[in-house]
Design a protein around this motif. Structure first.
Motif, PDB file in Angstrom:
ATOM      1  N   TYR A   1      73.231 -49.332 -30.440  1.00  0.00           N
ATOM      2  CA  TYR A   1      72.303 -48.271 -30.836  1.00  0.00           C
ATOM      3  C   TYR A   1      71.795 -47.503 -29.620  1.00  0.00           C
ATOM      4  O   TYR A   1      71.676 -46.269 -29.652  1.00  0.00           O
ATOM      5  N   ASP A   2      71.478 -48.234 -28.558  1.00  0.00           N
ATOM      6  CA  ASP A   2      70.920 -47.578 -27.370  1.00  0.00           C
ATOM      7  C   ASP A   2      71.905 -46.587 -26.767  1.00  0.00           C
ATOM      8  O   ASP A   2      71.511 -45.505 -26.310  1.00  0.00           O
TER       9      ASP A   2
ATOM     10  N   GLN B   1      70.861 -42.783 -26.331  1.00  0.00           N
ATOM     11  CA  GLN B   1      70.858 -42.209 -24.983  1.00  0.00           C
ATOM     12  C   GLN B   1      71.775 -41.000 -24.905  1.00  0.00           C
ATOM     13  O   GLN B   1      71.453 -39.984 -24.276  1.00  0.00           O
TER      14      GLN B   1
ATOM     15  N   ASN C   1      65.417 -43.830 -24.884  1.00  0.00           N
ATOM     16  CA  ASN C   1      65.720 -45.218 -24.527  1.00  0.00           C
ATOM     17  C   ASN C   1      65.412 -46.111 -25.726  1.00  0.00           C
ATOM     18  O   ASN C   1      64.316 -46.651 -25.868  1.00  0.00           O
ATOM     19  N   CYS C   2      66.386 -46.225 -26.581  1.00  0.00           N
ATOM     20  CA  CYS C   2      66.225 -47.033 -27.793  1.00  0.00           C
ATOM     21  C   CYS C   2      65.943 -48.490 -27.443  1.00  0.00           C
ATOM     22  O   CYS C   2      65.083 -49.135 -28.053  1.00  0.00           O
ATOM     23  N   TYR C   3      66.640 -49.015 -26.466  1.00  0.00           N
ATOM     24  CA  TYR C   3      66.493 -50.426 -26.117  1.00  0.00           C
ATOM     25  C   TYR C   3      65.064 -50.724 -25.686  1.00  0.00           C
ATOM     26  O   TYR C   3      64.453 -51.715 -26.108  1.00  0.00           O
ATOM     27  N   LYS C   4      64.517 -49.856 -24.868  1.00  0.00           N
ATOM     28  CA  LYS C   4      63.162 -50.081 -24.358  1.00  0.00           C
ATOM     29  C   LYS C   4      62.139 -50.018 -25.473  1.00  0.00           C
ATOM     30  O   LYS C   4      61.220 -50.847 -25.544  1.00  0.00           O
TER      31      LYS C   4
ATOM     32  N   SER D   1      66.975 -54.406 -18.658  1.00  0.00           N
ATOM     33  CA  SER D   1      66.903 -53.070 -19.239  1.00  0.00           C
ATOM     34  C   SER D   1      65.690 -52.287 -18.754  1.00  0.00           C
ATOM     35  O   SER D   1      65.395 -51.215 -19.283  1.00  0.00           O
TER      36      SER D   1
ATOM     37  N   SER E   1      62.684 -52.856 -19.268  1.00  0.00           N
ATOM     38  CA  SER E   1      61.662 -52.747 -20.298  1.00  0.00           C
ATOM     39  C   SER E   1      60.352 -53.328 -19.783  1.00  0.00           C
ATOM     40  O   SER E   1      60.319 -54.070 -18.802  1.00  0.00           O
TER      41      SER E   1
END
Length: 1036
Positions: A455-456, A460, A466-469, A534, A536
């Motif tokens: 997904y990230d 991106q 920043n989907c992951y964050k 990541s 985060s």
């Protein structure tokens, strides 16, 4: 499969009929459109496009009616009732809204003519043409609007004709019909015919080229081409209220019905293509509700965006098309307001789908990537395109990127809450809670792995978001809030409740390898690592402090494993045979089993990968302390099993092959202790100054090294009775074969080959000191009762043992064996093994040495003699003079008779000469001049080497006993032979110092039963009365 709605059963009552109509208004509208526009038995043409080709098919009214019935799931009775309602409505009146905007006329000649356009349809009853304004130009702009009734949209068409007039413009302005009759110069330039169905289907808006016309009698060859800009659409005249809303709701039902059927049949997502019947139905509803073609585009986009079964790529294409039409200014204010509402709906629906990211776009689904990319592209295009961006801005909606980020955060929270419902909230007992926490963290890790990276990557790429964050932060924050109180309570409970007894099964959860609690901790560490990787915000989520939850569990597990390790060590020692594991491995199995415990703890420590800054050093130090305690416990057990590792040699405890193995085990464990800091990552602390780790390891290693030495000393104490017994037998018999061959040689051989050199030499020295001490004790006990031959045997035994301990090779003690105790023992034996005459001779030897040491000291008595041996071996002694200042001073005070003085000469031993002793004449003067010569015969060379000449100056009294003033001792070996130049010898006379000759006299005193010793001691006591008291003190 979508659940089918149950057919609507229509009751026969009038109220039920009214309710049915009210509840199915959309159905009545659809039936009304079909029955009035197509007709009961009519057909509707539908143009279908397939691979670039256009094909027109006819859709029968019955087919459209079946489509309505299928969409709204109605039975036949309901359909009949609704059809009656539709037929009762006023028939539909169609109107064509036409706008003639402008034209372009190309002519060969110059000059402008007046032009106009007439409009007509075959279904008009008045047969009157509609005329535009008259404009004199080759590029006329009319912008003339017409509203033209249409009777039959399937058959009617619109007919347009362009005219020009080049003569009397005024006549055309007032009487165009008369002008045509009277002025033949009014000519038709071109014509255009457009079917009404084409207007219905496409809603034309563009330039149309007119076909040139030429009558038989009129030649119009001056015009080259004619193009006119036309726009138009069909409307109806029914009063249906909220027509746009009704159409949108019907369209949503239509799409939902069709797409659900596609999904049920496994045909995938809908890509915007409807069957002919539904296309015809949609078109007729659009006409009925007076929805323009461009506005229909918005309605389709709105309805499609509300359904997850519609291809997002298709919706994206609709949005792009709408934006294109916006640039072309195809929408009015009302349309733009509706578009604004639609765009907001699209954003909300897409954000809603992002909030359910994993279910809306499953990672395992091959279409998810394309669908998610299309969704994000749609959002980006709405945000970036100036027209749609302005609409969103005017609605005061938040920025799309902010909405997407917030949706991702919500997704993380909602996902965790849903997962929590199926795991943690269902658990009641601690064990179930740990299992639930493990399942929860496993699922979190699974999501944070490839799915979220998938997904990230898309977010991106498409939106720079920043989907992951975003997901990580919200998800982990919820994980921490859910797990922290549960795990903290469980870990604290571990310290309060024991692991044994009734609660053993319930408290079986631990922090060991393979335990669920450790797996939960490991998962949290992995989650923390993923957040760091990541970039985060792990600090904001609280994941970095997850170690604190498990500190009680760690301490509990360390305490448990430490107790278990001590038990394992005891079992390993109990099972160990203490035999070398191989020729190259000096230690036994218990040592390796103990070292494996260190390895197991090291593996556990590396597996948990403890990374808490506050306790990163404290826990490893605790582990080191526990491991050091295990090592010390193992070494301490070596003392407890000492009797079992000693050999039984003919019923005697002795040193065998197992003792070096025990020492090697302790050495091996000591080395492993030294490796512990490096194994637990504390080597830097060990190398530092004033370090707890450094002091701990050094103290333990020093303790174990000391214990090894103490162990060997304890072994020596254990075998000491065996050594003593063997020494006793050897001294009694004079045979050392048992002591050497059966005891010392085998033991020392084993120890030399298997013990480390330092320990071997240390043990060898201790064993030697033990033997020397035993002999000293034996000598002390036996010296009063034994004869000299016994001590001669003892001296032999000592000498043989000394040879055993000092071989010619470098493996023995060598000079280190000559300890003070050994040297004292040798000296003592040298005396004890002498017979009485030799002891007497030794006594006088000591007396001579004593006098030699006192040569520099001043004495009161002096004797002058001269002595030599003749060629025949006779001893010639001349006593010349004797002097005693103390005696002279005493004589000067005497009034009565003065004492006499004489010198007595005696050879030691006495039996060497026929004349045992000689003495001079007595003189009453002091100094006394004797000048007398004495001869001692029958002396041989061997006798001369051992004999002594003793000269005593005696004070003779008449009334009381004589007094010995002093004596001088001369070794016969020191008297010159055949010397022509014989010098006088000035001898210092003194009495013996009993302390310097005490040992000789003590030994002689032990031998009073022998005549020689008895006679010598009697004479000595007579000469020196104080010797009696001295002998009594020695006996005490």
């Amino acid at each position: 499969m979508a659940e089918e709605a149950s057919p609507i059963m229509v009751p026969p009552t009038e109220d039920a009929s009214d309710n049915l109509v009210r509840e199915n208004t959309h159905v009545v509208d659809a039936l009304y459109a079909v029955l009035n526009i197509t007709g009961r038995d009519g057909t509707w043409p539908v143009t279908q496009r397939e691979n670039g080709d256009h094909e027109v098919c006819k859709v029968h009214a019955d087919e459209m009616l079946r489509g309505v019935q299928g969409i709204f799931q109605l039975d036949e009775e309901a359909m009949d009732e609704l059809k009656k309602e539709a037929l009762q409505r006023k028939p539909v009146e169609f109107k064509l809204n036409l706008t003639v905007k402008e034209g372009r006329i190309r002519k060969r000649s110059k000059g402008n003519d007046t032009v106009y356009i007439t409009v007509n349809t075959p279904s008009r009853n008045d047969n009157q043409e509609l005329v535009t304004s008259f404009i004199k130009s080759f590029a006329p702009k009319w912008d003339h609007k017409f509203t033209i009734p249409i009777r039959d949209p399937q058959k009617d068409h619109i007919y347009l004709q362009l005219w020009q007039n080049g003569e009397d413009e005024l006549s055309w302005l007032f009487e165009p019909k008369l002008a045509t009759i009277h002025f033949p110069r009014v000519l038709p330039i071109g014509t255009l015919s457009i079917p009404i169905m084409e207007v219905i289907e496409t809603e034309f808006d563009g330039w149309y080229e007119f076909q040139s016309t030429a009558e038989a009698d009129i030649l119009n060859s001056d015009v080259e081409s004619v193009k006119v800009h036309l726009s138009g659409h069909i409307t109806c005249s029914p009063d249906l209220g909220e027509q746009q809303q009704a159409y949108d709701e019907f369209l949503l039902c239509l799409f939902q019905h069709h797409t659900s059927a596609l999904v049920d049949n496994g045909n995938g997502l809908w890509q915007g293509k409807l069957p002919a019947s539904l296309t015809a139905l949609s078109t007729q509803l659009r006409i009925l509700h007076d929805v323009r073609k461009d506005r229909q585009l918005i309605s389709w986009c709105k309805a499609a965006a509300q359904l997850p079964t519609v291809d997002a790529v298709y919706i994206h294409s609709l949005v792009k098309h709408i934006q294109t039409r916006m640039v072309a200014a195809a929408f009015n204010e009302e349309d733009l307001a509706f578009l604004q509402e639609t765009l907001i709906l699209i954003i909300e629906k897409y954000e809603e789908r992002i909030r359910c990211l994993d279910s809306s776009f499953p990672f395992s689904n091959a279409d998810s990537e394309g669908q998610l990319m299309a969704v994000l592209k749609t959002l980006c295009d709405i945000h970036r395109h100036p027209k749609t961006q302005m609409l969103i801005y005017q609605s005061e909606q938040p920025l799309i990127h902010e909405g997407v980020a917030e949706a991702l955060i919500t997704f993380g929270c909602n996902w965790l809450k849903e997962m929590e419902k199926s795991t943690l909230l269902l658990a009641s007992s601690p064990i179930d809670q740990i299992k639930a926490a493990l399942a929860l963290t496993n699922e979190v890790l699974c999501l944070l792995g490839e799915p979220l990276a998938f997904y990230d990557r898309i977010f991106q790429k498409e939106m720079k978001v920043n989907c992951y964050k975003q997901v990580y932060g919200s998800l982990v924050r919820e994980v921490i809030s859910s797990l922290e109180p549960v795990l903290t309570h469980i870990c604290k409970r571990l310290l309060k409740e024991p692991d044994t007894g009734e609660n053993a099964e319930e408290m079986s959860y631990d922090f060991g390898l393979g335990s669920n609690l450790l797996k939960v901790y490991t998962n949290l560490c992995q989650i923390n690592f993923l957040g760091r990787r990541s970039e985060s915000a792990t600090k904001e989520t609280g994941i970095e402090s997850h170690h604190q939850w498990f500190i009680p569990a760690v301490h509990h597990w360390l305490a448990y494993t430490n107790n278990l390790a001590l038990q394992c060590v005891e079992k390993a020692v109990e099972k160990d045979s203490f035999e070398r594991m191989s020729d190259h491995c000096h230690f036994s199995t218990s040592a390796t089993d103990t070292a494996s415990l260190f390895h197991n703890i090291k593996v556990w420590w590396h597996k948990i990968a403890w990374d808490d800054q506050t306790t990163n050093d404290l826990i490893p130090v605790r582990i080191l302390e526990d491991q050091c305690n295990v090592a010390k416990h193992y070494c301490h057990l070596m003392f407890d099993i000492m009797d079992s590792v000693l050999e039984h040699n003919e019923g005697r405890l002795w040193i065998g092959t197992k003792i070096p193995v025990v020492v090697a085990n302790m050495e091996y464990i000591n080395k492993e202790v030294g490796k512990l800091p490096k194994a637990f990552g504390l080597e830097s602390l060990k190398n530092g100054n004033n370090s707890t780790v450094k002091n701990l390891i050094e103290n333990v290693q020093e303790t174990i090294s000391l214990w090894i030495s103490q162990y060997l000393e304890a072994v020596l104490r254990k075998v000491k009775p065996t050594i003593k017994t063997s020494l006793d037998n050897a001294c009694e018999s004079g045979d050392v074969s048992d002591l050497l061959n059966n005891l010392l040689d085998p033991a020392l051989s084993v120890l030399c080959s298997d013990l480390p050199r330092s320990h071997f030499l240390s043990f060898l020295a201790s064993l030697w000191d033990c033997i020397v001490l035993l002999l000293q004790m034996k000598l002390k006990d036996e010296s009063k009762m034994r004869k000299n031959d016994y001590f001669e045997q003892m001296s032999y035994v000592l000498n043989e043992i000394f040879k055993c301990f000092t071989p010619s090779t470098d493996i023995g003690l060598n000079l280190r064996a000559k300890t003070p105790g050994y040297m004292s023992l040798v000296q003592e034996l040298e005396l004890l093994k002498l017979d009485s005459n030799e002891l007497i001779s030794h006594y006088y030897q000591d007396r001579w040495k004593e006098q030699q040491d006192q040569q520099q000291q001043e004495t009161t008595a002096t004797l002058v003699v001269r002595a030599n041996f003749s060629e025949s071996g006779k001893l010639n002694v001349a006593v010349i003079m004797a002097e005693d200042r103390a005696a002279a001073e005493e004589n000067s005070k005497i009034i009565t008779a003065l004492p006499s003085y004489y010198v007595k000469l005696e050879l030691i031993p006495e039996e060497w000469s026929l004349r045992r002793s000689e003495k001079t004449q007595a003189l009453r003067e002091i100094p006394a001049t004797f000048d007398e010569d004495f001869v001692f015969e029958n002396l041989e060379d061997n006798d001369i080497a051992k004999g002594f000449l003793v000269l005593r100056l005696v004070e003779q009294h008449v009334i009381h006993s004589n007094i010995l003033i002093g004596e001088a001792v001369i070794p016969l070996a020191h008297i010159h032979k055949n010397s022509e130049d014989i010098k006088n010898m000035y001898l210092h006379l003194d009495t013996p110092c009993l302390d310097s000759v005490a040992r000789n006299l003590q030994i002689l005193n032990y031998r009073r039963r022998e005549s020689t010793a008895y006679d010598f001691l009697k004479k000595l006591e007579k000469r020196y009365p104080e010797t009696k008291k001295h002998f009594r003190n020695l006996q005490t």
